[in-house]
Design a protein around this motif. Structure first.
Motif, PDB file in Angstrom:
ATOM      1  N   VAL A   1     -68.497  25.470  68.970  1.00 41.00           N
ATOM      2  CA  VAL A   1     -68.082  26.306  70.095  1.00 41.00           C
ATOM      3  C   VAL A   1     -66.561  26.347  70.094  1.00 41.00           C
ATOM      4  O   VAL A   1     -65.907  25.304  70.152  1.00 41.00           O
ATOM      5  CB  VAL A   1     -68.607  25.760  71.433  1.00 41.00           C
ATOM      6  N   ALA A   2     -65.991  27.544  70.016  1.00 43.04           N
ATOM      7  CA  ALA A   2     -64.540  27.724  69.976  1.00 43.04           C
ATOM      8  C   ALA A   2     -64.083  28.378  71.271  1.00 43.04           C
ATOM      9  O   ALA A   2     -64.407  29.528  71.541  1.00 43.04           O
ATOM     10  CB  ALA A   2     -64.149  28.590  68.783  1.00 43.04           C
ATOM     11  N   VAL A   3     -63.333  27.626  72.076  1.00 48.65           N
ATOM     12  CA  VAL A   3     -62.912  28.086  73.402  1.00 48.65           C
ATOM     13  C   VAL A   3     -61.408  28.344  73.372  1.00 48.65           C
ATOM     14  O   VAL A   3     -60.630  27.423  73.119  1.00 48.65           O
ATOM     15  CB  VAL A   3     -63.251  27.027  74.478  1.00 48.65           C
ATOM     16  N   ALA A   4     -61.018  29.588  73.639  1.00 47.58           N
ATOM     17  CA  ALA A   4     -59.597  29.929  73.531  1.00 47.58           C
ATOM     18  C   ALA A   4     -59.218  31.093  74.429  1.00 47.58           C
ATOM     19  O   ALA A   4     -59.973  32.059  74.557  1.00 47.58           O
ATOM     20  CB  ALA A   4     -59.243  30.271  72.073  1.00 47.58           C
ATOM     21  N   GLY A   5     -58.026  30.988  75.013  1.00 42.95           N
ATOM     22  CA  GLY A   5     -57.437  32.091  75.752  1.00 42.95           C
ATOM     23  C   GLY A   5     -56.315  32.701  74.929  1.00 42.95           C
ATOM     24  O   GLY A   5     -56.403  32.771  73.708  1.00 42.95           O
ATOM     25  N   MET A   6     -55.237  33.132  75.603  1.00 42.83           N
ATOM     26  CA  MET A   6     -54.116  33.781  74.914  1.00 42.83           C
ATOM     27  C   MET A   6     -54.650  34.888  73.999  1.00 42.83           C
ATOM     28  O   MET A   6     -55.289  35.810  74.455  1.00 42.83           O
ATOM     29  CB  MET A   6     -53.280  32.754  74.143  1.00 42.83           C
ATOM     30  N   GLU A   7     -54.405  34.767  72.667  1.00 48.43           N
ATOM     31  CA  GLU A   7     -54.882  35.800  71.739  1.00 48.43           C
ATOM     32  C   GLU A   7     -56.253  35.475  71.141  1.00 48.43           C
ATOM     33  O   GLU A   7     -56.852  36.301  70.464  1.00 48.43           O
ATOM     34  CB  GLU A   7     -53.853  36.030  70.613  1.00 48.43           C
ATOM     35  N   GLY A   8     -56.771  34.267  71.379  1.00 45.04           N
ATOM     36  CA  GLY A   8     -58.134  33.926  70.976  1.00 45.04           C
ATOM     37  C   GLY A   8     -58.348  33.748  69.484  1.00 45.04           C
ATOM     38  O   GLY A   8     -59.463  33.943  68.993  1.00 45.04           O
ATOM     39  N   ALA A   9     -57.319  33.332  68.753  1.00 42.87           N
ATOM     40  CA  ALA A   9     -57.415  33.269  67.294  1.00 42.87           C
ATOM     41  C   ALA A   9     -58.217  32.079  66.772  1.00 42.87           C
ATOM     42  O   ALA A   9     -58.655  32.088  65.612  1.00 42.87           O
ATOM     43  CB  ALA A   9     -56.016  33.233  66.685  1.00 42.87           C
ATOM     44  N   LEU A  10     -58.428  31.064  67.600  1.00 44.17           N
ATOM     45  CA  LEU A  10     -59.088  29.846  67.123  1.00 44.17           C
ATOM     46  C   LEU A  10     -60.457  30.119  66.516  1.00 44.17           C
ATOM     47  O   LEU A  10     -60.826  29.526  65.498  1.00 44.17           O
ATOM     48  CB  LEU A  10     -59.224  28.840  68.274  1.00 44.17           C
ATOM     49  N   ALA A  11     -61.220  31.014  67.113  1.00 38.91           N
ATOM     50  CA  ALA A  11     -62.572  31.289  66.613  1.00 38.91           C
ATOM     51  C   ALA A  11     -62.542  31.819  65.180  1.00 38.91           C
ATOM     52  O   ALA A  11     -63.373  31.437  64.346  1.00 38.91           O
ATOM     53  CB  ALA A  11     -63.280  32.284  67.528  1.00 38.91           C
ATOM     54  N   SER A  12     -61.599  32.705  64.881  1.00 34.52           N
ATOM     55  CA  SER A  12     -61.494  33.260  63.524  1.00 34.52           C
ATOM     56  C   SER A  12     -61.141  32.183  62.511  1.00 34.52           C
ATOM     57  O   SER A  12     -61.688  32.151  61.401  1.00 34.52           O
ATOM     58  CB  SER A  12     -60.438  34.365  63.479  1.00 34.52           C
ATOM     59  N   VAL A  13     -60.235  31.292  62.889  1.00 32.87           N
ATOM     60  CA  VAL A  13     -59.847  30.207  61.983  1.00 32.87           C
ATOM     61  C   VAL A  13     -61.046  29.312  61.692  1.00 32.87           C
ATOM     62  O   VAL A  13     -61.348  28.994  60.538  1.00 32.87           O
ATOM     63  CB  VAL A  13     -58.689  29.388  62.585  1.00 32.87           C
ATOM     64  N   LEU A  14     -61.758  28.914  62.741  1.00 30.70           N
ATOM     65  CA  LEU A  14     -62.926  28.053  62.551  1.00 30.70           C
ATOM     66  C   LEU A  14     -64.026  28.765  61.767  1.00 30.70           C
ATOM     67  O   LEU A  14     -64.687  28.155  60.922  1.00 30.70           O
ATOM     68  CB  LEU A  14     -63.463  27.594  63.907  1.00 30.70           C
ATOM     69  N   GLY A  15     -64.196  30.056  62.026  1.00 33.89           N
ATOM     70  CA  GLY A  15     -65.212  30.816  61.304  1.00 33.89           C
ATOM     71  C   GLY A  15     -64.999  30.829  59.803  1.00 33.89           C
ATOM     72  O   GLY A  15     -65.961  30.930  59.028  1.00 33.89           O
ATOM     73  N   GLY A  16     -63.745  30.736  59.385  1.00 38.93           N
ATOM     74  CA  GLY A  16     -63.436  30.714  57.959  1.00 38.93           C
ATOM     75  C   GLY A  16     -63.510  29.346  57.320  1.00 38.93           C
ATOM     76  O   GLY A  16     -63.325  29.219  56.110  1.00 38.93           O
ATOM     77  N   LEU A  17     -63.803  28.315  58.133  1.00 35.41           N
ATOM     78  CA  LEU A  17     -63.765  26.951  57.610  1.00 35.41           C
ATOM     79  C   LEU A  17     -65.103  26.216  57.680  1.00 35.41           C
ATOM     80  O   LEU A  17     -65.224  25.120  57.131  1.00 35.41           O
ATOM     81  CB  LEU A  17     -62.724  26.129  58.395  1.00 35.41           C
ATOM     82  N   VAL A  18     -66.092  26.784  58.376  1.00 34.55           N
ATOM     83  CA  VAL A  18     -67.359  26.080  58.545  1.00 34.55           C
ATOM     84  C   VAL A  18     -68.525  26.930  58.033  1.00 34.55           C
ATOM     85  O   VAL A  18     -68.436  28.157  57.968  1.00 34.55           O
ATOM     86  CB  VAL A  18     -67.612  25.702  60.023  1.00 34.55           C
ATOM     87  N   SER A  19     -69.633  26.255  57.703  1.00 39.20           N
ATOM     88  CA  SER A  19     -70.820  26.944  57.198  1.00 39.20           C
ATOM     89  C   SER A  19     -71.873  27.166  58.277  1.00 39.20           C
ATOM     90  O   SER A  19     -72.930  27.717  58.001  1.00 39.20           O
ATOM     91  CB  SER A  19     -71.443  26.130  56.055  1.00 39.20           C
ATOM     92  N   ARG A  20     -71.590  26.737  59.508  1.00 29.71           N
ATOM     93  CA  ARG A  20     -72.537  26.848  60.607  1.00 29.71           C
ATOM     94  C   ARG A  20     -72.070  27.906  61.605  1.00 29.71           C
ATOM     95  O   ARG A  20     -70.916  28.327  61.579  1.00 29.71           O
ATOM     96  CB  ARG A  20     -72.679  25.480  61.308  1.00 29.71           C
ATOM     97  N   PRO A  21     -72.957  28.345  62.496  1.00 31.53           N
ATOM     98  CA  PRO A  21     -72.566  29.379  63.459  1.00 31.53           C
ATOM     99  C   PRO A  21     -71.424  28.921  64.361  1.00 31.53           C
ATOM    100  O   PRO A  21     -71.346  27.755  64.750  1.00 31.53           O
ATOM    101  CB  PRO A  21     -73.844  29.605  64.278  1.00 31.53           C
ATOM    102  N   VAL A  22     -70.550  29.865  64.691  1.00 36.56           N
ATOM    103  CA  VAL A  22     -69.456  29.630  65.632  1.00 36.56           C
ATOM    104  C   VAL A  22     -69.687  30.518  66.850  1.00 36.56           C
ATOM    105  O   VAL A  22     -69.872  31.732  66.719  1.00 36.56           O
ATOM    106  CB  VAL A  22     -68.083  29.960  65.009  1.00 36.56           C
ATOM    107  N   ILE A  23     -69.702  29.901  68.028  1.00 36.09           N
ATOM    108  CA  ILE A  23     -69.814  30.649  69.280  1.00 36.09           C
ATOM    109  C   ILE A  23     -68.437  30.701  69.907  1.00 36.09           C
ATOM    110  O   ILE A  23     -67.863  29.669  70.270  1.00 36.09           O
ATOM    111  CB  ILE A  23     -70.814  29.997  70.238  1.00 36.09           C
ATOM    112  N   ALA A  24     -67.885  31.890  70.018  1.00 40.88           N
ATOM    113  CA  ALA A  24     -66.540  32.071  70.545  1.00 40.88           C
ATOM    114  C   ALA A  24     -66.592  32.328  72.046  1.00 40.88           C
ATOM    115  O   ALA A  24     -67.373  33.156  72.516  1.00 40.88           O
ATOM    116  CB  ALA A  24     -65.861  33.239  69.838  1.00 40.88           C
TER     117      ALA A  24
END
Length: 249
Positions: free
Chosen positions: A172-195
Protein backbone atom coordinates in the motif's frame (compact mmCIF):
# COMPACT_ATOMS: atom_id res chain seq x y z
CA UNK A 1 -21.15 -17.36 14.97
CA UNK A 2 -20.74 -17.76 11.23
CA UNK A 3 -22.42 -20.57 9.25
CA UNK A 4 -19.46 -22.92 9.55
CA UNK A 5 -19.29 -22.50 13.31
CA UNK A 6 -22.99 -23.29 13.59
CA UNK A 7 -22.55 -26.48 11.59
CA UNK A 8 -19.50 -27.49 13.65
CA UNK A 9 -21.51 -26.92 16.83
CA UNK A 10 -24.28 -29.18 15.52
CA UNK A 11 -21.72 -31.83 14.57
CA UNK A 12 -20.12 -31.78 18.03
CA UNK A 13 -23.45 -31.73 19.84
CA UNK A 14 -22.93 -28.21 21.17
CA UNK A 15 -26.27 -27.03 19.83
CA UNK A 16 -29.36 -28.81 18.59
CA UNK A 17 -30.58 -29.04 15.02
CA UNK A 18 -33.55 -26.88 16.03
CA UNK A 19 -31.25 -24.14 17.36
CA UNK A 20 -29.22 -24.23 14.17
CA UNK A 21 -32.40 -24.03 12.13
CA UNK A 22 -33.46 -20.88 13.99
CA UNK A 23 -30.06 -19.36 13.20
CA UNK A 24 -30.43 -19.96 9.47
CA UNK A 25 -34.01 -18.70 9.47
CA UNK A 26 -32.90 -15.23 10.55
CA UNK A 27 -33.34 -12.58 7.89
CA UNK A 28 -30.03 -11.55 6.26
CA UNK A 29 -30.10 -8.15 7.97
CA UNK A 30 -31.38 -6.71 11.22
CA UNK A 31 -33.87 -3.85 10.94
CA UNK A 32 -33.21 -0.98 13.34
CA UNK A 33 -35.31 1.66 11.58
CA UNK A 34 -32.43 4.09 11.04
CA UNK A 35 -30.06 1.29 9.99
CA UNK A 36 -30.20 -2.19 8.51
CA UNK A 37 -27.31 -4.15 9.99
CA UNK A 38 -25.86 -6.54 7.43
CA UNK A 39 -25.37 -9.47 9.81
CA UNK A 40 -24.75 -11.93 6.95
CA UNK A 41 -22.00 -9.88 5.29
CA UNK A 42 -19.19 -12.04 6.65
CA UNK A 43 -20.91 -15.16 5.33
CA UNK A 44 -21.11 -13.62 1.84
CA UNK A 45 -17.83 -11.73 1.64
CA UNK A 46 -15.60 -13.05 4.41
CA UNK A 47 -15.59 -9.72 6.27
CA UNK A 48 -18.11 -8.39 8.80
CA UNK A 49 -19.79 -5.01 8.42
CA UNK A 50 -17.71 -1.93 9.32
CA UNK A 51 -19.17 1.33 10.67
CA UNK A 52 -18.55 4.67 8.96
CA UNK A 53 -18.89 6.85 12.06
CA UNK A 54 -18.77 10.37 10.62
CA UNK A 55 -22.06 12.30 10.79
CA UNK A 56 -23.98 9.54 12.59
CA UNK A 57 -26.26 10.65 15.44
CA UNK A 58 -24.98 9.71 18.89
CA UNK A 59 -27.88 7.42 19.75
CA UNK A 60 -27.68 5.67 16.37
CA UNK A 61 -23.93 5.10 16.64
CA UNK A 62 -24.20 3.82 20.20
CA UNK A 63 -26.88 1.28 19.35
CA UNK A 64 -25.17 0.14 16.13
CA UNK A 65 -21.89 -0.51 17.96
CA UNK A 66 -23.63 -2.36 20.77
CA UNK A 67 -25.58 -4.60 18.39
CA UNK A 68 -22.61 -5.39 16.13
CA UNK A 69 -20.50 -6.25 19.15
CA UNK A 70 -23.22 -8.58 20.45
CA UNK A 71 -23.40 -10.24 17.03
CA UNK A 72 -19.69 -10.61 16.23
CA UNK A 73 -17.77 -10.26 19.51
CA UNK A 74 -15.84 -7.35 17.97
CA UNK A 75 -16.63 -4.18 16.05
CA UNK A 76 -14.68 -1.76 13.87
CA UNK A 77 -15.45 1.80 12.78
CA UNK A 78 -13.68 4.50 10.77
CA UNK A 79 -13.68 8.33 10.78
CA UNK A 80 -14.75 8.58 14.42
CA UNK A 81 -14.36 11.64 16.63
CA UNK A 82 -13.29 11.85 20.27
CA UNK A 83 -16.89 12.72 21.17
CA UNK A 84 -18.14 9.58 19.40
CA UNK A 85 -15.59 7.53 21.32
CA UNK A 86 -16.97 8.90 24.58
CA UNK A 87 -20.54 8.17 23.46
CA UNK A 88 -19.81 4.54 22.53
CA UNK A 89 -17.74 4.07 25.68
CA UNK A 90 -20.91 4.63 27.72
CA UNK A 91 -22.26 1.26 26.55
CA UNK A 92 -19.00 -0.51 25.63
CA UNK A 93 -16.31 0.56 28.13
CA UNK A 94 -13.70 -1.64 26.45
CA UNK A 95 -13.85 0.23 23.12
CA UNK A 96 -10.50 1.64 21.95
CA UNK A 97 -9.98 4.91 20.04
CA UNK A 98 -6.91 5.81 17.98
CA UNK A 99 -6.64 9.57 17.54
CA UNK A 100 -4.25 9.24 14.59
CA UNK A 101 -6.36 7.02 12.32
CA UNK A 102 -9.69 7.96 13.97
CA UNK A 103 -10.54 4.26 14.24
CA UNK A 104 -12.93 3.14 16.99
CA UNK A 105 -12.85 -0.58 17.67
CA UNK A 106 -13.14 -3.59 19.92
CA UNK A 107 -10.95 -6.38 18.62
CA UNK A 108 -10.93 -10.05 19.57
CA UNK A 109 -7.86 -10.87 21.65
CA UNK A 110 -7.22 -14.34 20.21
CA UNK A 111 -7.05 -13.24 16.58
CA UNK A 112 -4.67 -15.08 14.24
CA UNK A 113 -2.93 -13.01 11.57
CA UNK A 114 -1.56 -14.39 8.32
CA UNK A 115 0.64 -13.31 5.41
CA UNK A 116 2.32 -9.95 5.10
CA UNK A 117 1.33 -6.50 3.83
CA UNK A 118 3.63 -3.48 3.56
CA UNK A 119 2.12 -0.04 4.16
CA UNK A 120 4.38 2.78 3.00
CA UNK A 121 4.00 6.55 3.21
CA UNK A 122 5.75 9.33 1.35
CA UNK A 123 5.73 11.58 4.42
CA UNK A 124 4.85 11.74 8.09
CA UNK A 125 1.76 13.82 7.26
CA UNK A 126 0.37 10.82 5.34
CA UNK A 127 0.42 8.57 8.42
CA UNK A 128 -3.23 9.09 9.50
CA UNK A 129 -4.47 7.64 6.19
CA UNK A 130 -1.79 4.93 6.28
CA UNK A 131 -2.82 3.94 9.80
CA UNK A 132 -6.42 3.60 8.66
CA UNK A 133 -5.17 1.16 6.00
CA UNK A 134 -2.80 -0.70 8.32
CA UNK A 135 -5.25 -1.09 11.19
CA UNK A 136 -8.01 -2.18 8.81
CA UNK A 137 -5.77 -4.93 7.44
CA UNK A 138 -4.73 -6.00 10.94
CA UNK A 139 -8.34 -6.10 12.12
CA UNK A 140 -9.22 -8.36 9.20
CA UNK A 141 -6.36 -10.73 10.02
CA UNK A 142 -3.23 -9.64 8.15
CA UNK A 143 0.30 -9.01 9.40
CA UNK A 144 1.37 -5.46 8.51
CA UNK A 145 4.81 -3.88 8.20
CA UNK A 146 4.81 -0.07 8.39
CA UNK A 147 7.45 1.80 6.40
CA UNK A 148 6.81 5.50 6.93
CA UNK A 149 8.39 8.70 5.57
CA UNK A 150 10.14 7.14 2.56
CA UNK A 151 9.06 9.52 -0.20
CA UNK A 152 10.92 10.40 -3.38
CA UNK A 153 12.63 13.47 -1.94
CA UNK A 154 14.92 11.01 -0.13
CA UNK A 155 14.49 7.77 -2.01
CA UNK A 156 17.45 6.11 -0.26
CA UNK A 157 15.22 5.85 2.82
CA UNK A 158 12.81 3.59 0.94
CA UNK A 159 15.59 1.55 -0.68
CA UNK A 160 16.98 0.67 2.75
CA UNK A 161 13.68 -1.16 3.46
CA UNK A 162 13.32 -2.74 0.04
CA UNK A 163 13.72 -6.32 1.25
CA UNK A 164 10.72 -5.96 3.58
CA UNK A 165 8.64 -4.29 0.88
CA UNK A 166 9.49 -6.84 -1.82
CA UNK A 167 8.55 -9.87 0.27
CA UNK A 168 5.07 -8.52 1.10
CA UNK A 169 2.06 -10.07 -0.64
CA UNK A 170 0.71 -6.59 -1.30
CA UNK A 171 2.06 -3.04 -0.97
CA UNK A 172 0.00 0.00 0.00
CA UNK A 173 1.57 3.29 -1.14
CA UNK A 174 0.16 6.36 0.63
CA UNK A 175 1.23 9.74 -0.70
CA UNK A 176 0.09 13.33 -1.09
CA UNK A 177 1.87 16.20 -2.87
CA UNK A 178 2.54 14.82 -6.39
CA UNK A 179 1.93 11.17 -5.40
CA UNK A 180 5.06 9.74 -7.04
CA UNK A 181 5.74 7.06 -4.42
CA UNK A 182 3.30 4.58 -5.96
CA UNK A 183 5.05 4.69 -9.35
CA UNK A 184 8.45 4.14 -7.76
CA UNK A 185 7.21 1.16 -5.76
CA UNK A 186 5.37 -0.23 -8.77
CA UNK A 187 8.66 -0.45 -10.63
CA UNK A 188 10.43 -2.28 -7.81
CA UNK A 189 8.05 -5.02 -6.63
CA UNK A 190 6.43 -8.10 -8.20
CA UNK A 191 3.22 -7.87 -6.15
CA UNK A 192 0.19 -5.60 -6.50
CA UNK A 193 0.54 -1.99 -5.35
CA UNK A 194 -2.52 -0.15 -4.02
CA UNK A 195 -2.02 3.58 -4.35
CA UNK A 196 -3.75 5.91 -1.88
CA UNK A 197 -3.64 9.63 -2.75
CA UNK A 198 -3.91 11.89 0.28
CA UNK A 199 -5.10 15.47 0.61
CA UNK A 200 -1.67 16.51 1.93
CA UNK A 201 -0.01 19.31 -0.04
CA UNK A 202 0.00 22.96 -1.07
CA UNK A 203 -2.65 24.76 -3.13
CA UNK A 204 -1.94 23.22 -6.54
CA UNK A 205 -2.27 19.75 -5.04
CA UNK A 206 -6.02 20.53 -5.00
CA UNK A 207 -6.69 18.53 -1.83
CA UNK A 208 -5.26 15.32 -3.25
CA UNK A 209 -6.45 15.59 -6.85
CA UNK A 210 -2.89 16.03 -8.17
CA UNK A 211 -1.73 12.87 -6.38
CA UNK A 212 -4.80 10.99 -7.61
CA UNK A 213 -4.12 11.96 -11.24
CA UNK A 214 -0.44 11.04 -10.94
CA UNK A 215 -1.31 7.61 -9.59
CA UNK A 216 -3.99 6.95 -12.20
CA UNK A 217 -1.58 7.97 -14.97
CA UNK A 218 1.36 5.92 -13.65
CA UNK A 219 3.39 4.08 -16.28
CA UNK A 220 4.44 1.45 -13.72
CA UNK A 221 2.59 -1.87 -13.92
CA UNK A 222 0.44 -3.48 -11.25
CA UNK A 223 -0.91 -0.31 -9.61
CA UNK A 224 -4.53 0.09 -8.56
CA UNK A 225 -5.80 3.38 -7.12
CA UNK A 226 -8.42 4.06 -4.45
CA UNK A 227 -10.11 7.36 -3.66
CA UNK A 228 -8.43 10.31 -1.94
CA UNK A 229 -7.71 9.58 1.75
CA UNK A 230 -9.42 6.16 1.49
CA UNK A 231 -7.11 4.20 3.76
CA UNK A 232 -9.92 1.83 4.72
CA UNK A 233 -10.55 0.85 1.09
CA UNK A 234 -6.85 0.18 0.54
CA UNK A 235 -6.55 -1.91 3.71
CA UNK A 236 -9.60 -3.97 2.75
CA UNK A 237 -8.36 -4.74 -0.78
CA UNK A 238 -4.85 -5.46 0.49
CA UNK A 239 -6.32 -7.99 2.92
CA UNK A 240 -8.21 -9.75 0.12
CA UNK A 241 -5.01 -9.98 -1.94
CA UNK A 242 -3.07 -11.21 1.08
CA UNK A 243 -5.63 -13.96 1.76
CA UNK A 244 -5.43 -15.15 -1.84
CA UNK A 245 -1.62 -15.17 -1.71
CA UNK A 246 -1.54 -17.21 1.51
CA UNK A 247 -4.18 -19.61 0.16
CA UNK A 248 -2.12 -20.14 -2.99
CA UNK A 249 1.11 -20.97 -1.18
Amino acid sequence: MDAREVLEQVKSGGISVEEAERYFQKQPYEEMGYAKLDTYREIRSGFPEVVFCSRKADVHLKNIYKRLYEENGEVFGTRASVRQYEVVQEVLPQVVYDDVSHILKIEAKDKTRIGEIAVCTAGTADIPVAEEAAQTAEYFGANVNRIYDVGVSGIHRMLSHLDVIQRANCVVAVAGMEGALASVLGGLVSRPVIAVPTSVGYGASMNGLSALLTMINSCANGIAVVNIDNGYGAGYIATQINRLAVKGE
